[in-house]
Design an enzyme around this catalytic site. Structure first.
Site, mmCIF file in Angstrom:
data_model
loop_
_atom_site.group_PDB
_atom_site.id
_atom_site.type_symbol
_atom_site.label_atom_id
_atom_site.label_comp_id
_atom_site.label_asym_id
_atom_site.label_seq_id
_atom_site.Cartn_x
_atom_site.Cartn_y
_atom_site.Cartn_z
ATOM 1 N NE ARG A 13 -1.356 2.537 2.547
ATOM 2 C CZ ARG A 13 -1.133 3.791 2.968
ATOM 3 N NH1 ARG A 13 -1.003 4.857 2.353
ATOM 4 N NH2 ARG A 13 -0.769 3.867 4.483
ATOM 5 C CD GLU A 14 2.994 5.440 3.092
ATOM 6 O OE1 GLU A 14 2.255 5.574 4.032
ATOM 7 O OE2 GLU A 14 3.317 6.434 2.293
ATOM 8 C CG HIS A 84 -4.817 2.787 4.184
ATOM 9 N ND1 HIS A 84 -4.629 3.833 3.362
ATOM 10 C CD2 HIS A 84 -4.416 3.070 5.314
ATOM 11 C CE1 HIS A 84 -4.325 4.885 4.212
ATOM 12 N NE2 HIS A 84 -4.152 4.393 5.375
ATOM 13 N NE ARG A 145 -5.372 2.455 11.341
ATOM 14 C CZ ARG A 145 -4.662 2.805 10.627
ATOM 15 N NH1 ARG A 145 -3.570 2.638 10.392
ATOM 16 N NH2 ARG A 145 -5.203 3.916 9.473
ATOM 17 C CB SER A 147 -5.050 6.586 11.405
ATOM 18 O OG SER A 147 -4.237 5.834 11.966
ATOM 19 C CB THR A 178 0.327 12.352 7.395
ATOM 20 O OG1 THR A 178 -0.606 11.470 8.304
ATOM 21 C CG2 THR A 178 -0.005 12.358 6.041
ATOM 22 C CG HIS A 206 2.114 5.327 8.952
ATOM 23 N ND1 HIS A 206 1.812 4.422 7.996
ATOM 24 C CD2 HIS A 206 2.411 6.259 8.182
ATOM 25 C CE1 HIS A 206 1.864 4.563 6.804
ATOM 26 N NE2 HIS A 206 2.401 6.131 7.038
ATOM 27 C CG HIS A 208 5.408 9.438 5.995
ATOM 28 N ND1 HIS A 208 5.750 9.027 4.668
ATOM 29 C CD2 HIS A 208 4.105 8.878 6.145
ATOM 30 C CE1 HIS A 208 4.778 8.280 4.236
ATOM 31 N NE2 HIS A 208 3.773 8.538 5.221
ATOM 32 C CG HIS A 301 38.671 1.218 7.449
ATOM 33 N ND1 HIS A 301 37.347 1.498 7.740
ATOM 34 C CD2 HIS A 301 39.414 2.134 7.873
ATOM 35 C CE1 HIS A 301 37.239 2.746 8.311
ATOM 36 N NE2 HIS A 301 38.535 2.999 8.474
HETATM 37 C C1 HCA Z 1 -1.633 9.364 3.998
HETATM 38 C C2 HCA Z 1 -1.936 8.114 4.557
HETATM 39 C C3 HCA Z 1 -1.122 7.749 5.657
HETATM 40 C C4 HCA Z 1 -2.082 6.842 6.540
HETATM 41 C C5 HCA Z 1 -1.347 6.322 7.867
HETATM 42 C C6 HCA Z 1 -2.458 5.582 8.491
HETATM 43 C C7 HCA Z 1 -0.170 8.524 6.369
HETATM 44 O O1 HCA Z 1 -0.665 9.255 3.005
HETATM 45 O O2 HCA Z 1 -2.290 10.331 4.225
HETATM 46 O O3 HCA Z 1 -3.388 5.041 8.175
HETATM 47 O O4 HCA Z 1 -2.180 5.398 9.631
HETATM 48 O O5 HCA Z 1 1.042 8.848 6.483
HETATM 49 O O6 HCA Z 1 -1.037 9.301 7.145
HETATM 50 O O7 HCA Z 1 -0.152 6.790 4.809
HETATM 51 CU CU CU Z 2 1.931 7.308 5.395
#
Ligand code: HCA
Ligand code: CU
Length: 405
Positions: A13-14, A84, A145, A147, A178, A206, A208, A301
């Site tokens: 997915r991501e 998702h 779940r 978010s 995000t 999650h 980034h 090394h």
């Molecule tokens: C986005 C989606 C997501 C979702 C993460 C989640 C993010 O691109 O907006 O579902 O917890 O980073 O928020 O990947």
């Molecule tokens: Cu994300």
């Protein structure tokens, strides 16, 4: 005691949202590649996988159906396949009908999100509440779940406003960064407060990597009580991606060896190589579990490492599969690995068709020739193909040492 339960792999997915898929002219994984990736992750020990919502495209929907029956056929373990989904009833009901085990739904509530949706905070909260309650009543057993998107640019008080309304109806709350703005201190603070307020709900985080903090934020989340963590192979994801599964596992090994050892750590590097061969790229030099981290260039090394590798290698990368043996003979061995090995480690000019042919012969021979190591068996086979070496600067080989045995 860590509360960590599992990774939620989101490579399909991501990961498919990564610009690297464009840079490599790949755009999306094909069904065969998706199966290889998910099989490798299941073998590694991951039991939770996130997919696109079936509304995203017909290809993703059809592939999911095939992957689902494939997953059930290769593993007797309970593997959770999650969709998702936007917080939208049509998306949700389609995902349930398609046969997912659970839903990861999400919606933003920040000022920016209110502008995008053209809805007030109050309206968004009402929509989330009604949707979650409706789905829970209709499907009492399904895993849910929820978010709040952009969870670190949304005031925690606003997150509480939403989560207070739905904590009885969802299994897990998400805390996604995000936009990659979170710092480890803020991760710790928010997780502690969320865990205190919602002791009955699991927490899934999650992060980034916009600031290069995805890995440290992920570890901070695990240390402070997150049960689930989203990762992907190589950390593929939107923009600079999220935390890499093998990077997190290497660090989990230090944080809590017992939990890390539940995974088949020796499959980490073969997994990274699998993606490298799908994208036709080297495993990135920034990956902790990489050949690069066992490569030595400076003369001092090299001399030292040839005598005692630990002089410049502090981490037990062989345990994570960065050995030629594991790469060639591991349970993941397929033509992808042989192709990668001959091209990237032996620097031979080879095309995919030849790699497939060589793999067939190799698989046959390697089980019979018990006294030889797999590398010798492969090199013997390869000799018959008179493959040419790539043209590298003449003294290149002396300037690089990888002592992988
Ligand atoms: C986005 C989606 C997501 C979702 C993460 C989640 C993010 O691109 O907006 O579902 O917890 O980073 O928020 O990947
Ligand atoms: Cu994300």
């Amino acid at each position: 005691m860590l509360k960590f339960k599992d990774f939620i792999d989101t490579t399909l997915r991501e990961g498919q949202q990564s610009p690297l898929l464009f840079d490599t002219f790949k755009y999306h994984f094909d069904l065969k590649e998706k199966k290889q990736i998910i099989k490798s992750l299941i073998e590694l020990g991951i039991s939770h996988f996130e997919f696109f919502s079936p509304m995203v495209s017909d290809i993703e929907r059809k592939d999911f159906l095939k992957i689902k029956s494939y997953v059930r056929s290769i593993s007797s373990r309970k593997i959770f396949l999650l969709a998702h989904c936007r917080c939208n009833l049509n998306d949700i009901l389609t995902a349930i009908k398609t046969g997912f085990d659970g839903l990861n739904f999400y919606m933003g509530i920040s000022k920016l999100a209110q502008q995008t949706y053209g809805k007030s905070k109050k309206e968004i909260i009402e929509l989330i509440k009604q949707t979650v309650i409706f789905v829970r009543k209709k499907y009492p057993q399904i895993y849910l779940r929820f978010s709040i998107e952009d969870g670190f640019r949304t005031p925690l008080g606003d997150i509480f406003l939403v989560y207070d309304q739905i904590s009885k109806f969802v299994n897990t709350f998400g805390l996604p960064d995000t936009t990659g703005v979170a710092t480890p201190d803020e991760v710790k603070r928010r997780i502690k407060l969320l865990k205190k307020r919602y002791p009955q709900n699991y927490l899934e985080c999650h992060f980034h990597n916009d600031r290069g903090y995805a890995l440290i934020n992920t570890l901070t989340a695990i240390e402070n009580g997150a049960e689930y963590i989203d990762t992907s192979v190589w950390g593929l994801g939107e923009r600079s991606g999220i935390a890499s599964i093998t990077g997190v596992l290497l660090n989990l090994y230090y944080l809590d060896n017992k939990i890390a050892e539940k995974y088949r750590l020796e499959l980490c590097y073969p997994l990274n190589v699998l993606l490298g061969s799908i994208l036709k790229m080297q495993v990135p030099a920034t990956e902790p579990v990489s050949l690069t981290n066992r490569t030595h260039i400076a003369g001092v090394h090299q001399d030292a490492v040839l005598k005692n590798k630990t002089r410049y290698e502090a981490h037990p990368l062989e345990r994570f599969g960065v050995t030629s043996r594991q790469l060639l003979l591991g349970p993941l061995t397929g033509w992808h690995h042989i192709y990668y090995y001959l091209k990237e480690i032996k620097n031979l000019k080879i095309d995919e068709e030849k790699a497939k042919e060589i793999t067939k012969t190799f698989k046959n021979k390697v089980t019979k020739e018990k006294n030889k190591n797999p590398e010798e068996v492969l090199i013997e086979i390869v000799k018959k193909y008179s493959l040419v070496k790539m043209e590298l600067p003449s003294d290149f080989e002396k300037k690089r040492v990888e002592k992988l045995d």
